[in-house]
Each structure stands twice: as structure tokens, then as C-alpha cells.
Design an enzyme around this catalytic site. Sequence first.
Site, short mmCIF file in Angstrom:
data_model
loop_
_atom_site.label_atom_id
_atom_site.label_comp_id
_atom_site.label_asym_id
_atom_site.label_seq_id
_atom_site.Cartn_x
_atom_site.Cartn_y
_atom_site.Cartn_z
N SER A 119 0.83 -1.22 0.00
CA SER A 119 0.00 0.00 0.00
C SER A 119 0.85 1.25 0.00
CB SER A 119 -0.83 0.10 1.27
OG SER A 119 -1.40 -1.08 1.65
N HIS A 140 -1.22 -2.47 -6.91
CA HIS A 140 -1.92 -2.14 -5.68
C HIS A 140 -3.43 -2.22 -5.87
CE1 HIS A 140 -2.89 1.10 -2.45
NE2 HIS A 140 -3.01 -0.11 -1.96
N GLU A 152 -3.75 0.48 -8.78
CA GLU A 152 -2.64 1.42 -9.00
C GLU A 152 -1.45 0.60 -9.46
OE1 GLU A 152 -1.95 5.30 -6.17
OE2 GLU A 152 -2.07 3.40 -5.15
N ASN A 190 -2.87 6.20 -1.04
CA ASN A 190 -2.69 6.31 0.42
C ASN A 190 -2.00 7.59 0.86
OD1 ASN A 190 -4.07 4.16 1.61
ND2 ASN A 190 -2.62 2.76 0.63
#
Length: 282
Positions: A119, A140, A152, A190
Site C-alpha cells: 500500500s 496495488h 494502482e 494512500n
Amino acid sequence: MAIKKVMVIGAGQMGSGIAQVCAQAGYTVILNDLKPEFVERGMNGINKNLDRAVEKGRLEASAKEETLGRLSSSTSLEDAATVDLVIEAAVENMEVKTEIFRKLDELAPEHAILATNTSSLPITEIAAATKRPEKVIGMHFMNPVPVMKLVEIIRGLATADEVYKEIKDMTKVLNKVPVEVNDFPGFVSNRILMPMINEAIYTLYEGVATKEAIDEVMKLGMNHPMGPLTLADFIGLDTCLYIMETLYEGFGDSKYRPCPLLRKYVKAGWLGKKTGRGFYEY
Ligand code: NAI
């Protein structure tokens, strides 16, 4: 190279979801974890998800059986010897991940791509644990994997163009949308999401409002499908803390300081939904 066989490392909430979508899309999948009971828990989760999809008419019963037929269990990284792609989804810890990648580099075939579902951790650093950094890439997925459309795709410093293209194409086969981002702590998702969650925890910590009120404000006021504290429980508070630490260390900026209340909950073993208690009880 056509990817046909995939190994997923880590049969937790993300790994089991990734294994499920890969098997549903027609790939042969090996699901790996440290102990047989961990793999079994992941497999049971997949079984339940597929049952629900059949009940709701989203999946044919025969497709469920075919999907399960493409899945097998493993507790040894040596099973990587026959795969074209490994997707690592073990815990968000650099030491654990680099150790896995170092071993995979020895065990997986030369042509195999090594992807990580991290992440927030730098892909370039994970890739440096191998002798094939050009074949290492971030993939991701979002939680819950069978539902969320985004993947991602993170290129490390050395990631080859062909590897990026291969993974982008595969993401589309999984019926997901790939978005390319560069390798910076937290990537895009994130870097933006986690400081918001951390701020929600500070808001609770400083007594600005109750947890229910904080979640209600963000749900009704910002049209978020769930409040940030509920979302933190779903992500896992340990994972949230690891990500904040990565941002804090990576940028050296105090704005990313993890909230002490988040640390306290993690120390207590209140990791969210997966342990039955986080900000809420489950
Ligand atoms: P989890 O705690 O549900 O599962 C992790 C699994 O990895 C456990 O079953 C554990 O036994 C296994 N594991 C640990 N070390 C291992 C090793 N050396 N070899 C094989 N298996 C090992 O965690 P979760 O939520 O599935 O997260 C996994 C990864 O996915 C982390 O890197 C996390 O940052 C990332 N991620 C998590 C998201 C979330 O919403 N929870 C979203 C996107 C990515």
C-alpha cells in the site's frame, strides 16, 4: 510472454481477494501463506464470496466450480518454480517483503514477474532485494478486491516498459482499471487517503466528537460511502499505522505523524474488523 499461472503470497483479506479475481478471470492460481490454516481461512473466504455471487445471480454455479478448480494451496515458496507471475500480499513490512522477494528471485523462473500489493512501501527498494529489478512492479489492489475497480500500477526506478505493459494488460483481463503512478511513499491513493484517516483519529483523540459523529459528518457531509474510522477498521489498524509510518519516514514531514491513539489500538491488538475490535466492535 503470456501470463497463465499466478502465485499469490499471503492469504489474508487482500491476498484471498486477489487470488479469487485471478482465478475467476481464468488464471491458474496458487495461494500461499505461512501455515495451512491461514491458507484454508483464505480459501473459505473465497468460497463464501463465490457462493454469495451465485445466490445473487452474478455468477453461474458452474463458473464457481471452474474458479475453485483453478485454485490450489501452498505453504512453500518453492511452489513459485512454475509460475509466470507472483503477486505478494503479505504484511506491510519492508523486512518481510524484501525477504520474500529475495527468496522468490532464487525460486521463480527467470521470466517471471514479481509484483507486490504493498500500500505504501517503495517498489524500488523491494526490487533491489532481487537480481531482476526490471521485472518487479507494484500492483496495488483496493479492498474489497472483487468489488473495487482500481489497481494502482507502480513502476520502480528499474521497471521495464514490457513488464508495465504486461501487468497493465492483465489488470484489464481482471476487469479492473489500471492507473499508472510513480514510486513515492503512499503512491497516490494512500498519500491522500491515509492522512485523512489519521486526522479523523486525531479528531477522536482530541475529543472533538464521538467516533459515530466523525463518521456521520464525513458520510453525510462529503458523500463518502463510509466514515473514515469505519474505513480504518476495514483496512486494518496495523496496516494504517504501517502506512503512516512509511509516509512519515519517507517524507520526513511532521504532518504525517501517526496519531498516538492509532498506536495504542495497534498495541492492544485492536486491529479492526479482522480481529473483531477496532474503533467499533464486530
Ligand atoms: P492481512 O493481515 O489480512 O493478511 C496478511 C497475510 O499475510 C496473513 O495471512 C499472514 O499470515 C500472511 N503472511 C505474513 N508473512 C508472510 C510470509 N512471509 N509468507 C506468506 N504469507 C505471509 O493483511 P491484508 O490487509 O491482506 O494486507 C496485505 C498487504 O496488502 C499489505 O501489504 C497491505 O498494505 C496491502 N493492502 C492492504 C489493503 C487493505 O485495505 N487492507 C488495501 C491494499 C493493499
